[in-house]
Design a protein around this motif. Structure first.
Motif, PDB file in Angstrom:
ATOM      1  N   ARG A 197       2.776  -2.119   4.960  1.00  0.00           N
ATOM      2  CA  ARG A 197       1.529  -1.513   5.424  1.00  0.00           C
ATOM      3  C   ARG A 197       1.001  -0.532   4.377  1.00  0.00           C
ATOM      4  NH1 ARG A 197       2.152  -0.315  11.873  1.00  0.00           N
ATOM      5  NH2 ARG A 197       2.512  -2.469  12.486  1.00  0.00           N
ATOM      6  N   PRO A 198       0.513  -1.066   3.258  1.00  0.00           N
ATOM      7  CA  PRO A 198       0.041  -0.159   2.204  1.00  0.00           C
ATOM      8  C   PRO A 198      -1.225   0.577   2.631  1.00  0.00           C
ATOM      9  CG  PRO A 198      -0.503  -2.423   1.667  1.00  0.00           C
ATOM     10  CD  PRO A 198       0.339  -2.472   2.907  1.00  0.00           C
ATOM     11  N   LEU A 199      -1.312   1.820   2.208  1.00  0.00           N
ATOM     12  CA  LEU A 199      -2.518   2.608   2.436  1.00  0.00           C
ATOM     13  C   LEU A 199      -3.552   2.289   1.367  1.00  0.00           C
ATOM     14  CD1 LEU A 199      -3.470   4.809   4.388  1.00  0.00           C
ATOM     15  CD2 LEU A 199      -2.617   6.496   2.785  1.00  0.00           C
ATOM     16  N   ALA A 200      -3.071   2.044   0.139  1.00  0.00           N
ATOM     17  CA  ALA A 200      -3.950   1.693  -0.989  1.00  0.00           C
ATOM     18  C   ALA A 200      -3.522   0.329  -1.520  1.00  0.00           C
ATOM     19  CB  ALA A 200      -3.835   2.750  -2.078  1.00  0.00           C
ATOM     20  N   GLY A 201      -4.497  -0.507  -1.831  1.00  0.00           N
ATOM     21  CA  GLY A 201      -4.191  -1.873  -2.225  1.00  0.00           C
ATOM     22  C   GLY A 201      -4.063  -2.117  -3.716  1.00  0.00           C
ATOM     23  N   GLY A 202      -4.304  -1.126  -4.558  1.00  0.00           N
ATOM     24  CA  GLY A 202      -4.270  -1.347  -5.997  1.00  0.00           C
ATOM     25  C   GLY A 202      -2.872  -1.484  -6.558  1.00  0.00           C
ATOM     26  N   ASN A 203      -2.795  -1.918  -7.799  1.00  0.00           N
ATOM     27  CA  ASN A 203      -1.526  -2.013  -8.521  1.00  0.00           C
ATOM     28  C   ASN A 203      -1.518  -1.025  -9.672  1.00  0.00           C
ATOM     29  OD1 ASN A 203       0.219  -3.794  -7.243  1.00  0.00           O
ATOM     30  ND2 ASN A 203      -0.894  -5.573  -8.014  1.00  0.00           N
ATOM     31  N   ASP A 204      -1.910   0.205  -9.392  1.00  0.00           N
ATOM     32  CA  ASP A 204      -1.912   1.269 -10.388  1.00  0.00           C
ATOM     33  C   ASP A 204      -1.132   2.449  -9.817  1.00  0.00           C
ATOM     34  OD1 ASP A 204      -3.975   3.185  -8.998  1.00  0.00           O
ATOM     35  OD2 ASP A 204      -4.881   1.184  -8.963  1.00  0.00           O
ATOM     36  N   GLU A 205      -0.813   3.402 -10.677  1.00  0.00           N
ATOM     37  CA  GLU A 205       0.028   4.520 -10.251  1.00  0.00           C
ATOM     38  C   GLU A 205      -0.593   5.322  -9.109  1.00  0.00           C
ATOM     39  OE1 GLU A 205       3.120   6.643  -9.468  1.00  0.00           O
ATOM     40  OE2 GLU A 205       3.202   4.967 -10.870  1.00  0.00           O
ATOM     41  N   ALA A 206      -1.917   5.490  -9.120  1.00  0.00           N
ATOM     42  CA  ALA A 206      -2.565   6.241  -8.037  1.00  0.00           C
ATOM     43  C   ALA A 206      -2.367   5.538  -6.693  1.00  0.00           C
ATOM     44  CB  ALA A 206      -4.051   6.416  -8.335  1.00  0.00           C
ATOM     45  N   SER A 207      -2.484   4.225  -6.671  1.00  0.00           N
ATOM     46  CA  SER A 207      -2.257   3.472  -5.431  1.00  0.00           C
ATOM     47  C   SER A 207      -0.791   3.519  -5.025  1.00  0.00           C
ATOM     48  CB  SER A 207      -2.695   2.016  -5.613  1.00  0.00           C
ATOM     49  OG  SER A 207      -4.072   1.935  -5.850  1.00  0.00           O
ATOM     50  N   PHE A 208       0.101   3.352  -5.996  1.00  0.00           N
ATOM     51  CA  PHE A 208       1.529   3.425  -5.689  1.00  0.00           C
ATOM     52  C   PHE A 208       1.870   4.776  -5.050  1.00  0.00           C
ATOM     53  CE2 PHE A 208       2.367   0.485  -9.550  1.00  0.00           C
ATOM     54  CZ  PHE A 208       2.133  -0.648  -8.782  1.00  0.00           C
ATOM     55  N   ALA A 209       1.333   5.856  -5.593  1.00  0.00           N
ATOM     56  CA  ALA A 209       1.625   7.202  -5.090  1.00  0.00           C
ATOM     57  C   ALA A 209       1.152   7.368  -3.651  1.00  0.00           C
ATOM     58  CB  ALA A 209       0.992   8.254  -5.994  1.00  0.00           C
ATOM     59  N   LYS A 210       0.011   6.792  -3.298  1.00  0.00           N
ATOM     60  CA  LYS A 210      -0.502   6.889  -1.928  1.00  0.00           C
ATOM     61  C   LYS A 210       0.364   6.117  -0.943  1.00  0.00           C
ATOM     62  CE  LYS A 210      -5.325   7.587  -3.152  1.00  0.00           C
ATOM     63  NZ  LYS A 210      -6.670   6.986  -3.184  1.00  0.00           N
ATOM     64  N   ASN A 211       1.039   5.085  -1.425  1.00  0.00           N
ATOM     65  CA  ASN A 211       1.848   4.242  -0.548  1.00  0.00           C
ATOM     66  C   ASN A 211       3.273   4.752  -0.361  1.00  0.00           C
ATOM     67  OD1 ASN A 211      -0.276   2.485  -0.067  1.00  0.00           O
ATOM     68  ND2 ASN A 211       0.181   1.267  -1.874  1.00  0.00           N
ATOM     69  N   ARG A 212       3.719   5.663  -1.191  1.00  0.00           N
ATOM     70  CA  ARG A 212       5.075   6.225  -1.085  1.00  0.00           C
ATOM     71  C   ARG A 212       5.014   7.408  -0.118  1.00  0.00           C
ATOM     72  NH1 ARG A 212       4.906   5.853  -7.040  1.00  0.00           N
ATOM     73  NH2 ARG A 212       4.559   8.105  -7.022  1.00  0.00           N
ATOM     74  N   ARG A 213       5.130   7.133   1.179  1.00  0.00           N
ATOM     75  CA  ARG A 213       4.841   8.171   2.152  1.00  0.00           C
ATOM     76  C   ARG A 213       5.656   7.995   3.428  1.00  0.00           C
ATOM     77  NH1 ARG A 213       1.741   3.935   3.170  1.00  0.00           N
ATOM     78  NH2 ARG A 213       0.789   3.620   5.200  1.00  0.00           N
ATOM     79  N   ALA A 214       5.623   9.056   4.217  1.00  0.00           N
ATOM     80  CA  ALA A 214       6.061   8.991   5.608  1.00  0.00           C
ATOM     81  C   ALA A 214       4.834   9.339   6.438  1.00  0.00           C
ATOM     82  CB  ALA A 214       7.199   9.966   5.881  1.00  0.00           C
ATOM     83  N   HIS A 215       4.572   8.511   7.432  1.00  0.00           N
ATOM     84  CA  HIS A 215       3.424   8.685   8.320  1.00  0.00           C
ATOM     85  C   HIS A 215       3.951   9.021   9.715  1.00  0.00           C
ATOM     86  CE1 HIS A 215      -0.553   8.076   9.978  1.00  0.00           C
ATOM     87  NE2 HIS A 215      -0.026   7.253  10.869  1.00  0.00           N
ATOM     88  N   PHE A 216       3.209   9.802  10.458  1.00  0.00           N
ATOM     89  CA  PHE A 216       3.658  10.308  11.759  1.00  0.00           C
ATOM     90  C   PHE A 216       2.711   9.840  12.857  1.00  0.00           C
ATOM     91  CE2 PHE A 216       5.045  12.856   8.315  1.00  0.00           C
ATOM     92  CZ  PHE A 216       6.349  13.200   8.624  1.00  0.00           C
ATOM     93  N   VAL A 217       3.272   9.241  13.901  1.00  0.00           N
ATOM     94  CA  VAL A 217       2.487   8.729  15.012  1.00  0.00           C
ATOM     95  C   VAL A 217       2.975   9.399  16.294  1.00  0.00           C
ATOM     96  CG1 VAL A 217       1.814   6.662  16.307  1.00  0.00           C
ATOM     97  CG2 VAL A 217       2.218   6.517  13.838  1.00  0.00           C
ATOM     98  N   LEU A 218       2.045   9.961  17.047  1.00  0.00           N
ATOM     99  CA  LEU A 218       2.367  10.654  18.286  1.00  0.00           C
ATOM    100  C   LEU A 218       2.268   9.721  19.485  1.00  0.00           C
ATOM    101  CD1 LEU A 218       0.295  13.923  17.768  1.00  0.00           C
ATOM    102  CD2 LEU A 218       2.751  13.641  17.478  1.00  0.00           C
ATOM    103  N   SER A 219       3.077   9.981  20.478  1.00  0.00           N
ATOM    104  CA  SER A 219       2.911   9.344  21.790  1.00  0.00           C
ATOM    105  C   SER A 219       3.119  10.436  22.835  1.00  0.00           C
ATOM    106  CB  SER A 219       3.883   8.178  21.981  1.00  0.00           C
ATOM    107  OG  SER A 219       5.208   8.590  21.828  1.00  0.00           O
ATOM    108  N   TYR A 220       2.311  10.362  23.868  1.00  0.00           N
ATOM    109  CA  TYR A 220       2.369  11.387  24.920  1.00  0.00           C
ATOM    110  C   TYR A 220       1.870  10.834  26.229  1.00  0.00           C
ATOM    111  CZ  TYR A 220      -2.089  11.964  22.436  1.00  0.00           C
ATOM    112  OH  TYR A 220      -3.274  11.756  21.754  1.00  0.00           O
TER     113      TYR A 220
END
Length: 194
Positions: free
Chosen positions: A171-194
């Motif tokens: 589930r990439p956030l950025a679709g490019g094959n450049d360092e800026a896109s790679f950096a955006k995809n190296r993440r932890a995302h948080f989803v709430l449920s309540y």
């Protein structure tokens, strides 16, 4: 002739096995309806549609009270903070699951939110860029999510309210094959449920 047919049959069995194994290699991880990326709302996974038109349209009054929310103003404050919570990811260096100082500051803000609203549950999603094998990226995504989970637990959060899932590179956030896109995809995302 019979021997050739036997060889062809074996080749077909092997090919079918390889095709079926390939089809099973990338499985979608189920999420609750209305939660997670692609659920609607903003790109962070917050689904304003699930709450209905206006503050709190999707929860009944009893559930709002369980969350410690008793007025329309408190509902709106909660919804704004929840959206901010989900839209603020933490990022990792290449091939790393170590938390940076900026990531720790973001996690500290998440701890404050979770202490204010202790009935809220969080799923931490681990993500990677597309370099590396699927298996490696799923494992790295899990280590990233687990780093964030451990930080929250060490800050006093209840482990029962915290879940993790790894999506690796799926589930990439950025679709490019450049360092800026790679950096955006190296993440932890948080989803709430309540």
């Amino acid at each position: 002739m019979k021997m050739e047919m036997n060889k062809v049959g074996r080749v077909l069995v092997v090919l079918l096995f390889m095709i079926s194994a390939g089809a099973c290699a990338k499985k979608a991880v189920p999420t609750q309806p209305g939660f997670g990326p692609g659920a609607g709302g903003t790109s962070g996974g917050y689904d304003t549609g699930r709450m209905g038109e206006g503050a709190g349209g999707g929860l009944d009054d009893a559930r709002w009270r369980e969350l410690g929310i008793n007025s329309e103003a408190e509902k709106q404050e909660f919804l704004n903070k929840a959206e901010s919570f989900e839209n603020q990811d933490i990022y990792f260096d290449f091939d790393s699951y170590a938390l940076s100082e900026p990531a720790k500051r973001i996690l500290d803000a998440k701890v404050s939110f979770l202490k204010r609203y202790p009935k809220v549950h969080v799923t931490i999603e681990g993500h990677t860029d597309n370099r590396g094998t699927n298996e490696y990226n799923l494992a790295l995504g899990e280590r990233r999510a687990n780093s964030a989970l451990q930080y929250l637990k060490n800050s006093g959060m209840n482990a029962q309210d915290l879940n993790l899932v790894s999506y690796g590179e799926e589930r990439p956030l950025a679709g490019g094959n450049d360092e800026a896109s790679f950096a955006k995809n190296r993440r932890a995302h948080f989803v709430l449920s309540y």
